[in-house]
Motif scaffolding. Structure first.
Motif, PDB file in Angstrom:
ATOM      1  N   ARG A 112       0.830  -1.210   0.000  1.00  0.00           N
ATOM      2  CA  ARG A 112       0.000   0.000   0.000  1.00  0.00           C
ATOM      3  C   ARG A 112       0.864   1.258   0.000  1.00  0.00           C
ATOM      4  O   ARG A 112       0.529   2.251  -0.638  1.00  0.00           O
ATOM      5  N   GLY A 115       1.958   1.653  -3.487  1.00  0.00           N
ATOM      6  CA  GLY A 115       0.866   2.142  -4.316  1.00  0.00           C
ATOM      7  C   GLY A 115       0.708   3.645  -4.169  1.00  0.00           C
ATOM      8  O   GLY A 115       0.585   4.363  -5.160  1.00  0.00           O
ATOM      9  N   ARG A 116       0.764   4.134  -2.949  1.00  0.00           N
ATOM     10  CA  ARG A 116       0.671   5.574  -2.714  1.00  0.00           C
ATOM     11  C   ARG A 116       1.813   6.316  -3.384  1.00  0.00           C
ATOM     12  O   ARG A 116       1.630   7.351  -4.010  1.00  0.00           O
ATOM     13  N   HIS A 118       3.494   5.557  -5.909  1.00  0.00           N
ATOM     14  CA  HIS A 118       3.360   5.609  -7.360  1.00  0.00           C
ATOM     15  C   HIS A 118       2.433   6.736  -7.815  1.00  0.00           C
ATOM     16  O   HIS A 118       2.526   7.194  -8.950  1.00  0.00           O
ATOM     17  N   GLY A 119       1.539   7.160  -6.962  1.00  0.00           N
ATOM     18  CA  GLY A 119       0.641   8.238  -7.330  1.00  0.00           C
ATOM     19  C   GLY A 119       1.176   9.607  -6.957  1.00  0.00           C
ATOM     20  O   GLY A 119       0.557  10.619  -7.263  1.00  0.00           O
ATOM     21  N   GLU A 120       2.325   9.630  -6.321  1.00  0.00           N
ATOM     22  CA  GLU A 120       2.922  10.897  -5.874  1.00  0.00           C
ATOM     23  C   GLU A 120       3.520  11.632  -7.063  1.00  0.00           C
ATOM     24  O   GLU A 120       4.393  11.113  -7.748  1.00  0.00           O
ATOM     25  N   VAL A 164       2.702  -0.744 -15.369  1.00  0.00           N
ATOM     26  CA  VAL A 164       3.055  -0.308 -14.020  1.00  0.00           C
ATOM     27  C   VAL A 164       1.813   0.161 -13.273  1.00  0.00           C
ATOM     28  O   VAL A 164       1.626  -0.118 -12.092  1.00  0.00           O
ATOM     29  N   GLY A 165       0.947   0.866 -13.984  1.00  0.00           N
ATOM     30  CA  GLY A 165      -0.267   1.363 -13.354  1.00  0.00           C
ATOM     31  C   GLY A 165      -1.161   0.244 -12.856  1.00  0.00           C
ATOM     32  O   GLY A 165      -1.648   0.280 -11.729  1.00  0.00           O
ATOM     33  N   SER A 166      -1.358  -0.759 -13.674  1.00  0.00           N
ATOM     34  CA  SER A 166      -2.230  -1.852 -13.232  1.00  0.00           C
ATOM     35  C   SER A 166      -1.604  -2.570 -12.042  1.00  0.00           C
ATOM     36  O   SER A 166      -2.302  -2.954 -11.103  1.00  0.00           O
ATOM     37  N   PHE A 169      -1.831  -0.204  -8.808  1.00  0.00           N
ATOM     38  CA  PHE A 169      -3.200  -0.146  -8.300  1.00  0.00           C
ATOM     39  C   PHE A 169      -3.573  -1.450  -7.606  1.00  0.00           C
ATOM     40  O   PHE A 169      -4.197  -1.455  -6.543  1.00  0.00           O
ATOM     41  N   THR A 170      -3.169  -2.544  -8.192  1.00  0.00           N
ATOM     42  CA  THR A 170      -3.437  -3.834  -7.582  1.00  0.00           C
ATOM     43  C   THR A 170      -2.751  -3.943  -6.227  1.00  0.00           C
ATOM     44  O   THR A 170      -3.324  -4.427  -5.263  1.00  0.00           O
ATOM     45  N   SER A 172      -2.065  -1.588  -4.134  1.00  0.00           N
ATOM     46  CA  SER A 172      -2.659  -0.804  -3.054  1.00  0.00           C
ATOM     47  C   SER A 172      -4.080  -1.227  -2.714  1.00  0.00           C
ATOM     48  O   SER A 172      -4.519  -1.035  -1.595  1.00  0.00           O
ATOM     49  N   TRP A 173      -4.759  -1.846  -3.657  1.00  0.00           N
ATOM     50  CA  TRP A 173      -6.172  -2.120  -3.429  1.00  0.00           C
ATOM     51  C   TRP A 173      -6.533  -3.576  -3.208  1.00  0.00           C
ATOM     52  O   TRP A 173      -7.682  -3.873  -2.902  1.00  0.00           O
TER      53      TRP A 173
ATOM     54  N   MET B 161     -10.134  -3.985 -12.243  1.00  0.00           N
ATOM     55  CA  MET B 161      -9.180  -3.282 -11.384  1.00  0.00           C
ATOM     56  C   MET B 161      -7.913  -2.959 -12.162  1.00  0.00           C
ATOM     57  O   MET B 161      -7.368  -1.855 -12.060  1.00  0.00           O
ATOM     58  N   PHE B 162      -7.429  -3.906 -12.947  1.00  0.00           N
ATOM     59  CA  PHE B 162      -6.226  -3.639 -13.737  1.00  0.00           C
ATOM     60  C   PHE B 162      -6.462  -2.482 -14.706  1.00  0.00           C
ATOM     61  O   PHE B 162      -5.602  -1.616 -14.883  1.00  0.00           O
ATOM     62  N   GLY B 165      -6.506   0.743 -12.868  1.00  0.00           N
ATOM     63  CA  GLY B 165      -5.142   1.082 -12.459  1.00  0.00           C
ATOM     64  C   GLY B 165      -4.340   1.691 -13.589  1.00  0.00           C
ATOM     65  O   GLY B 165      -3.673   2.711 -13.398  1.00  0.00           O
ATOM     66  N   SER B 166      -4.409   1.085 -14.750  1.00  0.00           N
ATOM     67  CA  SER B 166      -3.630   1.646 -15.863  1.00  0.00           C
ATOM     68  C   SER B 166      -4.145   3.033 -16.212  1.00  0.00           C
ATOM     69  O   SER B 166      -3.364   3.938 -16.513  1.00  0.00           O
ATOM     70  N   PHE B 169      -3.071   5.609 -13.336  1.00  0.00           N
ATOM     71  CA  PHE B 169      -1.645   5.904 -13.404  1.00  0.00           C
ATOM     72  C   PHE B 169      -1.341   6.816 -14.588  1.00  0.00           C
ATOM     73  O   PHE B 169      -0.551   7.761 -14.478  1.00  0.00           O
TER      74      PHE B 169
END
Lengths: 221, 221
Positions: A112, A115-116, A118-120, A164-166, A169-170, A172-173, B161-162, B165-166, B169
């Motif tokens: 988590r 995940g945070r 990565h959104g910074e 990377v995004g998927s 997100f996975t 953190s969630w 979810m994936f 997430g993508s 991001f």
DNA sequence: GTCTATATGCGGATAGAC
DNA sequence: GTCTATCCGCATATAGAC
């Protein structure tokens, strides 16, 4: 013992940063939870920011080493054509989840935190954080561009971002998704394979050259 | 004028929340940037948290309305077999990027706010935020499960979810990616189509039933 | 609606005894 | 290395004049 205090602080900080965020967590929260004295944080780490860096380093270094190790293995064991797309993607995606299992409870919240992070989008923070990934991205970009030669550089960059995004997100969630829909519960291995399937197919996809105007018009309206 | 003050506060808050984060931004930062008095925030919004809610609502409501509108159009115009996977994915993915273009400069940072919010795992916050998505997820889950009938419920949940997430991001990082690699610059439309291609292929992919043990062993080692 | 002034508390960090 | 006590600034929020 000193290192015991240090680790208790790291564990408590990881937990709080993951659950509530960096700025929302006070050193008083952390030291209370860790059952150590308030001044211990500054004695052992120097500052709150340095504590965050230490929290990240402790887990991220083994994760990224593992990623490179897996990629090394793949490349040394594959022929001239290089490793397959799916194998490369798995080498990138799986280490966080594998390590999470390995670390058990105390490592659980780290994903988590990641995940945070990565959104910074704070600029200074990005510089520091991204520089740690420089080598990793170079290696995986090179490997992927061999495995998916029909993609141009720009497309590959974007699709790696999607991957990377998927993953982020996975990370953190995953806990909450499971809570909302118990049938969706997956083991770490299943999570990894699902993610690998999704990202590999996404990376391999051919981009349609153009969208038929008629269709587009109808949709957009 | 009152609404002018309100909008200037919303714009400044959006900018700061996106660039630096919610907790890292003070009301003093916001009011200074907006050239309004410090007390105006509490007069107009009641609290800092309520201000964040207002920042999110202002943009999210039109975005989600648009998603549902696009899906409605698709469903009313498709036959018994329902809309195609790619169309459904586009209906979900495109509105944030379309609206961003429409809103120009002041809307530009909102996607970063959204990206941050997606990484927020605080429990209370999730309850509030997720409840806004309830209807949206139900509608899109139903549409997708018709378009990708070979996926079970659990798989579909994970793959959505994936996809989210993508998208999240990409929303938060697109600006920086472009800065790092100028060749990667894409227009909003190209970004949308790339993302749609990636997510559609990912959603459609068949999950391999089992990973050959030999291969797995070699990789993991 | 807008402003100044202020209440009130929490934040990170450190000095200095043990 | 660990503790107490404290510095000092900044935070949100509000009271009350205009």
């Amino acid at each position: 013992m000193a290192s015991d205090t240090k680790n208790r602080i790291l564990d408590a900080a990881e937990q709080q940063f993951g659950d509530r965020g960096f700025a929302e967590t006070s050193l008083r929260d952390i030291t209370k939870k860790a059952h150590v004295n308030l001044a211990a944080v500054n004695y052992h780490f120097g500052s709150k920011e340095a504590l965050l860096a230490a929290v990240l380093d402790r887990r991220l270094q083994p994760i990224n080493e593992r990623r490179l190790q897996l990629l090394d293995n793949l490349e040394s064991q594959s022929g001239n054509e290089g490793p397959s797309l799916r194998e490369i993607v798995r080498a990138f995606v799986s280490p966080p989840f594998e390590k999470q299992q390995e670390w058990g409870d105390t490592g659980q919240t780290f994903l988590r935190v990641l995940g945070r992070v990565h959104g910074e989008t704070n600029d200074e923070f990005r510089e520091v954080f991204m520089s740690e990934y420089e080598l990793l991205y170079q290696r995986f970009t090179a490997a992927l561009s061999r495995a998916v030669p029909h993609l141009g550089n720009a497309d590959l960059t974007w699709r790696m971002m999607f991957m990377v995004g998927s993953m982020a997100f996975t990370m953190s969630w995953s806990k909450s998704i499971v809570l909302r829909d118990p049938t969706a519960s997956l083991s770490a291995n299943e999570t990894i394979e699902s993610l690998v399937t999704f990202a590999s197919a996404g990376l391999a996809a051919e981009q349609p050259l153009e969208i038929p105007v008629e269709t587009r018009r109808r949709e957009v309206q």
